[in-house]
Design a protein around this motif. Structure first.
Motif, PDB file in Angstrom:
ATOM      1  N   LEU A 263     -27.699   0.384  21.161  1.00  0.00           N
ATOM      2  CA  LEU A 263     -28.164  -0.281  19.948  1.00  0.00           C
ATOM      3  C   LEU A 263     -28.272   0.677  18.764  1.00  0.00           C
ATOM      4  O   LEU A 263     -28.424   0.247  17.619  1.00  0.00           O
ATOM      5  CB  LEU A 263     -29.526  -0.933  20.193  1.00  0.00           C
ATOM      6  CG  LEU A 263     -29.501  -2.219  21.019  1.00  0.00           C
ATOM      7  CD1 LEU A 263     -30.903  -2.607  21.437  1.00  0.00           C
ATOM      8  CD2 LEU A 263     -28.855  -3.356  20.238  1.00  0.00           C
ATOM      9  N   GLY A 264     -28.196   1.974  19.040  1.00  0.00           N
ATOM     10  CA  GLY A 264     -28.264   2.958  17.975  1.00  0.00           C
ATOM     11  C   GLY A 264     -29.668   3.316  17.542  1.00  0.00           C
ATOM     12  O   GLY A 264     -29.869   3.868  16.461  1.00  0.00           O
ATOM     13  N   PHE A 265     -30.673   3.026  18.384  1.00  0.00           N
ATOM     14  CA  PHE A 265     -32.054   3.343  18.031  1.00  0.00           C
ATOM     15  C   PHE A 265     -32.287   4.855  18.129  1.00  0.00           C
ATOM     16  O   PHE A 265     -31.710   5.518  18.990  1.00  0.00           O
ATOM     17  CB  PHE A 265     -33.031   2.631  18.967  1.00  0.00           C
ATOM     18  CG  PHE A 265     -33.053   1.136  18.803  1.00  0.00           C
ATOM     19  CD1 PHE A 265     -32.487   0.523  17.695  1.00  0.00           C
ATOM     20  CD2 PHE A 265     -33.642   0.339  19.765  1.00  0.00           C
ATOM     21  CE1 PHE A 265     -32.512  -0.853  17.539  1.00  0.00           C
ATOM     22  CE2 PHE A 265     -33.679  -1.051  19.622  1.00  0.00           C
ATOM     23  CZ  PHE A 265     -33.106  -1.640  18.508  1.00  0.00           C
ATOM     24  N   PRO A 266     -33.147   5.396  17.274  1.00  0.00           N
ATOM     25  CA  PRO A 266     -33.460   6.833  17.354  1.00  0.00           C
ATOM     26  C   PRO A 266     -34.063   7.189  18.710  1.00  0.00           C
ATOM     27  O   PRO A 266     -34.788   6.392  19.303  1.00  0.00           O
ATOM     28  CB  PRO A 266     -34.483   7.040  16.224  1.00  0.00           C
ATOM     29  CG  PRO A 266     -34.271   5.891  15.292  1.00  0.00           C
ATOM     30  CD  PRO A 266     -33.851   4.738  16.165  1.00  0.00           C
TER      31      PRO A 266
ATOM     32  N   ARG B 174     -23.407  -2.630  21.601  1.00  0.00           N
ATOM     33  CA  ARG B 174     -22.982  -1.743  20.513  1.00  0.00           C
ATOM     34  C   ARG B 174     -22.658  -2.541  19.257  1.00  0.00           C
ATOM     35  O   ARG B 174     -22.975  -2.131  18.136  1.00  0.00           O
ATOM     36  CB  ARG B 174     -21.766  -0.916  20.926  1.00  0.00           C
ATOM     37  CG  ARG B 174     -22.073   0.283  21.793  1.00  0.00           C
ATOM     38  CD  ARG B 174     -20.911   1.277  21.767  1.00  0.00           C
ATOM     39  NE  ARG B 174     -19.637   0.639  22.028  1.00  0.00           N
ATOM     40  CZ  ARG B 174     -19.105   0.478  23.233  1.00  0.00           C
ATOM     41  NH1 ARG B 174     -19.767   0.901  24.299  1.00  0.00           N
ATOM     42  NH2 ARG B 174     -17.930  -0.101  23.394  1.00  0.00           N
ATOM     43  N   THR B 175     -22.008  -3.685  19.443  1.00  0.00           N
ATOM     44  CA  THR B 175     -21.674  -4.524  18.291  1.00  0.00           C
ATOM     45  C   THR B 175     -22.924  -5.029  17.604  1.00  0.00           C
ATOM     46  O   THR B 175     -23.021  -5.033  16.371  1.00  0.00           O
ATOM     47  CB  THR B 175     -20.802  -5.715  18.741  1.00  0.00           C
ATOM     48  OG1 THR B 175     -19.608  -5.220  19.351  1.00  0.00           O
ATOM     49  CG2 THR B 175     -20.433  -6.591  17.559  1.00  0.00           C
TER      50      THR B 175
ATOM     51  N   PHE C 269     -26.228  -4.964  12.862  1.00  0.00           N
ATOM     52  CA  PHE C 269     -27.559  -5.062  12.270  1.00  0.00           C
ATOM     53  C   PHE C 269     -27.973  -3.778  11.561  1.00  0.00           C
ATOM     54  O   PHE C 269     -28.749  -3.828  10.599  1.00  0.00           O
ATOM     55  CB  PHE C 269     -28.584  -5.453  13.336  1.00  0.00           C
ATOM     56  CG  PHE C 269     -28.571  -6.924  13.646  1.00  0.00           C
ATOM     57  CD1 PHE C 269     -29.098  -7.840  12.750  1.00  0.00           C
ATOM     58  CD2 PHE C 269     -28.005  -7.394  14.820  1.00  0.00           C
ATOM     59  CE1 PHE C 269     -29.074  -9.192  13.021  1.00  0.00           C
ATOM     60  CE2 PHE C 269     -27.966  -8.753  15.098  1.00  0.00           C
ATOM     61  CZ  PHE C 269     -28.506  -9.660  14.195  1.00  0.00           C
ATOM     62  N   ALA C 270     -27.458  -2.637  12.016  1.00  0.00           N
ATOM     63  CA  ALA C 270     -27.770  -1.390  11.312  1.00  0.00           C
ATOM     64  C   ALA C 270     -27.171  -1.415   9.911  1.00  0.00           C
ATOM     65  O   ALA C 270     -27.821  -1.026   8.934  1.00  0.00           O
ATOM     66  CB  ALA C 270     -27.231  -0.196  12.103  1.00  0.00           C
ATOM     67  N   ARG C 271     -25.924  -1.865   9.795  1.00  0.00           N
ATOM     68  CA  ARG C 271     -25.286  -1.954   8.475  1.00  0.00           C
ATOM     69  C   ARG C 271     -26.003  -2.979   7.601  1.00  0.00           C
ATOM     70  O   ARG C 271     -26.220  -2.747   6.411  1.00  0.00           O
ATOM     71  CB  ARG C 271     -23.815  -2.345   8.630  1.00  0.00           C
ATOM     72  CG  ARG C 271     -22.951  -1.282   9.283  1.00  0.00           C
ATOM     73  CD  ARG C 271     -21.508  -1.741   9.380  1.00  0.00           C
ATOM     74  NE  ARG C 271     -20.940  -2.005   8.063  1.00  0.00           N
ATOM     75  CZ  ARG C 271     -19.749  -2.563   7.888  1.00  0.00           C
ATOM     76  NH1 ARG C 271     -19.029  -2.931   8.925  1.00  0.00           N
ATOM     77  NH2 ARG C 271     -19.286  -2.760   6.660  1.00  0.00           N
ATOM     78  N   LEU C 272     -26.362  -4.112   8.193  1.00  0.00           N
ATOM     79  CA  LEU C 272     -27.047  -5.151   7.432  1.00  0.00           C
ATOM     80  C   LEU C 272     -28.409  -4.654   6.939  1.00  0.00           C
ATOM     81  O   LEU C 272     -28.784  -4.879   5.777  1.00  0.00           O
ATOM     82  CB  LEU C 272     -27.225  -6.392   8.307  1.00  0.00           C
ATOM     83  CG  LEU C 272     -27.821  -7.636   7.646  1.00  0.00           C
ATOM     84  CD1 LEU C 272     -26.939  -8.107   6.498  1.00  0.00           C
ATOM     85  CD2 LEU C 272     -27.988  -8.756   8.674  1.00  0.00           C
ATOM     86  N   ALA C 273     -29.149  -3.967   7.805  1.00  0.00           N
ATOM     87  CA  ALA C 273     -30.467  -3.455   7.427  1.00  0.00           C
ATOM     88  C   ALA C 273     -30.353  -2.409   6.325  1.00  0.00           C
ATOM     89  O   ALA C 273     -31.172  -2.375   5.400  1.00  0.00           O
ATOM     90  CB  ALA C 273     -31.163  -2.854   8.654  1.00  0.00           C
ATOM     91  N   GLU C 274     -29.332  -1.561   6.412  1.00  0.00           N
ATOM     92  CA  GLU C 274     -29.137  -0.536   5.381  1.00  0.00           C
ATOM     93  C   GLU C 274     -28.879  -1.184   4.026  1.00  0.00           C
ATOM     94  O   GLU C 274     -29.474  -0.790   3.010  1.00  0.00           O
ATOM     95  CB  GLU C 274     -27.953   0.360   5.770  1.00  0.00           C
ATOM     96  CG  GLU C 274     -27.721   1.549   4.849  1.00  0.00           C
ATOM     97  CD  GLU C 274     -28.742   2.649   5.055  1.00  0.00           C
ATOM     98  OE1 GLU C 274     -28.944   3.427   4.108  1.00  0.00           O
ATOM     99  OE2 GLU C 274     -29.337   2.711   6.143  1.00  0.00           O
TER     100      GLU C 274
END
Length: 341
Positions: free
Chosen positions: A49-52, A91-92, A97-102
């Protein structure tokens, strides 16, 4: 400096509490234990998910993370997130959602800055007014797209392999590198947003589907090759109009089997469309043999004999056969220039 650091820390804690629903109170070990999920599974999901990364003793999670992990476990138990698709799907989700949140964060920051709002006020507006609306709209958009995707599958796309006959088109801005050097950052962003907005509207209005935008390029597909042809011609015509800010573009269309996976498209048909775009002249649309055959009603194996270098075509379109082109992966690629009568 210490006071500034304390204030920053307080603001960060307030952000987490407002956005996550409550202040973090759990470590990752406690979340995995309460959710009944092995730690290695939880770690893999969070990484995908790309979480820290969080250390074992970092208090960085809330009960909502426990619920989310349990729901993920339920999807795994139902077979929705099987070993063959779990990583790719998660991953998708994470990337999307990372791009949308940014983007949303930057948008809200700009609005707050223009209004001269204090950080505390920004957080209050964000949590009480903006987030519920965005949350509902995102769910609505997802369900609408889910309904559309389900309808397309039921209409004929293979549910097993995700392979279907599609027209694939790339439309690429001509002279993007040189133009981008002469524009300020805000001007470049506005220029690209105008391109994406106008292109998206034209694609949707003519029955196509945007797959993605890649900086100076847009990739779309259409079930009907004639729809893709019309979209590409409208885009190039708009770009050739000096009275419009839409940039000059070139386009390449290929028609054939396409593999659809996680919102993207793959296969030789996609590759050929990209190669045609790279060799097309400004304000020009190139089509491959499959698209040419579909647009003219000819059998694909007769396409080589159907037109010489002179103009040929039908009442709807005109075609001019190009010399065979050598591009990466295709030593002798057949192509035709697509024009209106």
């Amino acid at each position: 400096m210490a006071d500034g650091g304390d204030e920053l820390g307080d603001n960060l804690e307030a952000v987490e509490g407002l956005l996550l629903g409550e202040a973090p109170s759990l470590t990752r070990l406690e979340v995995a234990e309460q959710a009944g999920v092995p730690m290695e599974v939880a770690e893999a999901l969070w990484r995908q998910l790309g979480f820290p990364h969080a250390a074992d003793d970092d208090v960085a999670f809330t009960p909502a993370d426990v619920v989310a992990l349990r729901q993920t476990r339920d999807l795994i138990d139902l077979g929705i997130l099987g070993p063959d698709r779990q990583a790719a799907l998660v991953r998708t989700w994470g990337r999307s959602f990372a791009r949308l949140a940014e983007w949303q964060t930057l948008l809200l920051a700009d609005v707050a800055r223009e209004a001269g709002a204090e950080p505390a006020t920004q957080l209050e507006v964000l949590s009480e007014q903006v987030l519920p609306l965005v949350d509902q709209l995102q769910s609505y958009v997802w369900r609408r797209h889910l309904a559309s995707a389900g309808s397309r599958m039921l209409a004929g796309e293979s549910a097993g392999q995700g392979v279907s006959e599609l027209a694939v088109c790339f439309a690429d801005i001509v002279g993007y590198t040189s133009r981008s050097k002469s524009l300020a950052e805000a001007e470049l962003v506005a220029w690209l947003e105008h391109f994406e907005d106008a292109a998206t509207g034209i694609v949707v209005d003519h029955g196509g589907r945007i797959i993605k935008t890649i900086g100076d390029e847009v990739l779309f597909v259409a079930d009907d090759v004639a729809a893709a042809a019309e979209i590409a011609l409208v885009l190039t015509e708009l770009g050739a109009d000096d009275s419009d800010d839409f940039p000059a573009v070139r386009a390449g269309i290929a028609f054939g089997p396409v593999t659809s996976r996680l919102g993207d498209v793959y296969g030789p048909t996609v590759n050929i469309a990209a190669r045609l775009t790279s060799v097309a002249r400004p304000d020009t649309v190139l089509v491959d043999k499959g698209a040419y055959a579909a647009l003219t009603g000819l059998e694909e194996d007769r396409a080589d004999d159907a037109a010489t270098h002179a103009d040929a075509g039908s009442s709807t379109y005109r075609f001019r056969r190009m010399r065979r082109t050598s591009v990466k992966g295709y030593s002798r690629l057949h192509s035709w220039v697509l024009r209106r009568p």
